[in-house]
Design a protein around this motif. Structure first.
Motif, PDB file in Angstrom:
ATOM      1  N   ILE A   1      37.978  70.057 107.142  1.00  0.00           N
ATOM      2  CA  ILE A   1      38.622  68.966 106.407  1.00  0.00           C
ATOM      3  C   ILE A   1      38.020  67.621 106.798  1.00  0.00           C
ATOM      4  CG2 ILE A   1      40.796  67.744 106.009  1.00  0.00           C
ATOM      5  CD1 ILE A   1      42.235  70.390 106.290  1.00  0.00           C
ATOM      6  N   ALA A   2      37.713  67.464 108.067  1.00  0.00           N
ATOM      7  CA  ALA A   2      36.979  66.292 108.573  1.00  0.00           C
ATOM      8  C   ALA A   2      37.569  64.960 108.127  1.00  0.00           C
ATOM      9  CB  ALA A   2      35.510  66.382 108.154  1.00  0.00           C
ATOM     10  N   LYS A   3      38.863  64.779 108.340  1.00  0.00           N
ATOM     11  CA  LYS A   3      39.488  63.501 108.003  1.00  0.00           C
ATOM     12  C   LYS A   3      39.359  62.513 109.161  1.00  0.00           C
ATOM     13  CE  LYS A   3      43.663  64.731 106.858  1.00  0.00           C
ATOM     14  NZ  LYS A   3      45.033  64.616 106.333  1.00  0.00           N
TER      15      LYS A   3
ATOM     16  N   LYS B   1      43.828  60.388 103.560  1.00  0.00           N
ATOM     17  CA  LYS B   1      44.679  61.456 103.067  1.00  0.00           C
ATOM     18  C   LYS B   1      43.866  62.615 102.498  1.00  0.00           C
ATOM     19  CE  LYS B   1      48.326  58.162 101.812  1.00  0.00           C
ATOM     20  NZ  LYS B   1      49.223  58.532 102.899  1.00  0.00           N
ATOM     21  N   LEU B   2      42.621  62.352 102.143  1.00  0.00           N
ATOM     22  CA  LEU B   2      41.806  63.365 101.495  1.00  0.00           C
ATOM     23  C   LEU B   2      40.786  63.955 102.452  1.00  0.00           C
ATOM     24  CD1 LEU B   2      41.121  61.573  98.083  1.00  0.00           C
ATOM     25  CD2 LEU B   2      42.937  63.207  98.640  1.00  0.00           C
TER      26      LEU B   2
ATOM     27  N   ILE C   1      37.428  61.161 101.700  1.00  0.00           N
ATOM     28  CA  ILE C   1      36.848  60.753 100.417  1.00  0.00           C
ATOM     29  C   ILE C   1      37.384  59.395  99.979  1.00  0.00           C
ATOM     30  CG2 ILE C   1      36.708  61.324  97.958  1.00  0.00           C
ATOM     31  CD1 ILE C   1      36.648  64.243  98.735  1.00  0.00           C
ATOM     32  N   ASP C   2      38.655  59.111 100.307  1.00  0.00           N
ATOM     33  CA  ASP C   2      39.242  57.833  99.905  1.00  0.00           C
ATOM     34  C   ASP C   2      38.483  56.666 100.533  1.00  0.00           C
ATOM     35  OD1 ASP C   2      40.126  58.966 102.210  1.00  0.00           O
ATOM     36  OD2 ASP C   2      42.260  58.711 101.811  1.00  0.00           O
TER      37      ASP C   2
END
Length: 215
Positions: A101-103, A161-162, A166-167
């Motif tokens: 996910i790498a947030k 959140k993405l 990405i956000d």
């Protein structure tokens, strides 16, 4: 010698990154955040040349090797070091989830690694925009709008959140685009004057995070 200004900008950005992660006055942190990564994305955009990628396959092959491969390698090293230092085994599904996910601020074994997948997303988006939008003013307008959407979604630049953040990637797209267009038009002031409205909007997008009421 001509590119010394790039190294100077990198140094400024590094200073702001250090300040933003230091125990300083909390009111100064948004100022640091508003300049540190945008400067890096500006430089990356300035150095980016989509012409050298003959096709999409070559672009992704090159970017995967130069960005995602280091992410994989440094993640593995970090996980091993984490296990050795804290004497615990984190080779499990939870760690795999964080890796995939790498947030931002969520990769507990090495938080700064979030930048690599996010940077990959930014470059990929810009590559496709640059490839299919022929008019630079339309490209700039598109990046301004996307960046504003990213800012609204990303909020404080601290709450991703993405997946792959990405956000934030969309937010930083604007600075990448400005850097790339600056390289093309640095000798042609008329482009900057012609698109001054959009550059003003770009500046506003950058300073909006400075005002707590927006969060």
């Amino acid at each position: 010698m001509k590119k010394n200004w790039i190294n100077i900008l990198k140094g400024i950005a590094i200073i702001f990154i250090i300040l933003g992660h230091s125990p300083i006055n909390k009111h100064f942190i948004p100022y640091a955040y508003s300049f540190d990564l945008p400067i890096f994305y500006f430089i990356a955009g300035y150095l980016f040349n989509n012409i050298k990628y003959e096709n999409i396959k070559l672009f992704f092959k090159t970017r995967i090797l130069k960005i995602l491969k280091p992410y994989l390698i440094f993640s593995l090293i970090s996980i091993i070091m984490y296990c050795l230092i804290f004497q615990t085994n984190i080779f499990n599904l939870y760690t795999l989830e964080k890796f995939l996910i790498a947030k931002r601020s969520d990769i507990f074994y090495n938080i700064p690694l979030w930048f690599l997948p996010s940077f990959f997303i930014t470059q990929s988006i810009y590559y496709f925009l640059r490839k299919y939008i022929n008019k630079d003013n339309i490209l700039l307008i598109t990046c301004v709008l996307l960046s504003f959407i990213g800012l609204v979604y990303f909020k404080k630049l601290q709450q991703p959140k993405l997946a792959w953040t990405i956000d934030a990637s969309i937010y930083y797209l604007l600075f990448f685009a400005i850097g790339n267009l600056f390289r093309k038009y640095k000798e042609k002031i008329y482009f900057l004057l012609k698109n001054k409205v959009w550059f003003i909007l770009a500046l506003l997008i950058n300073v909006i995070p400075l005002f707590p009421s927006v969060y």
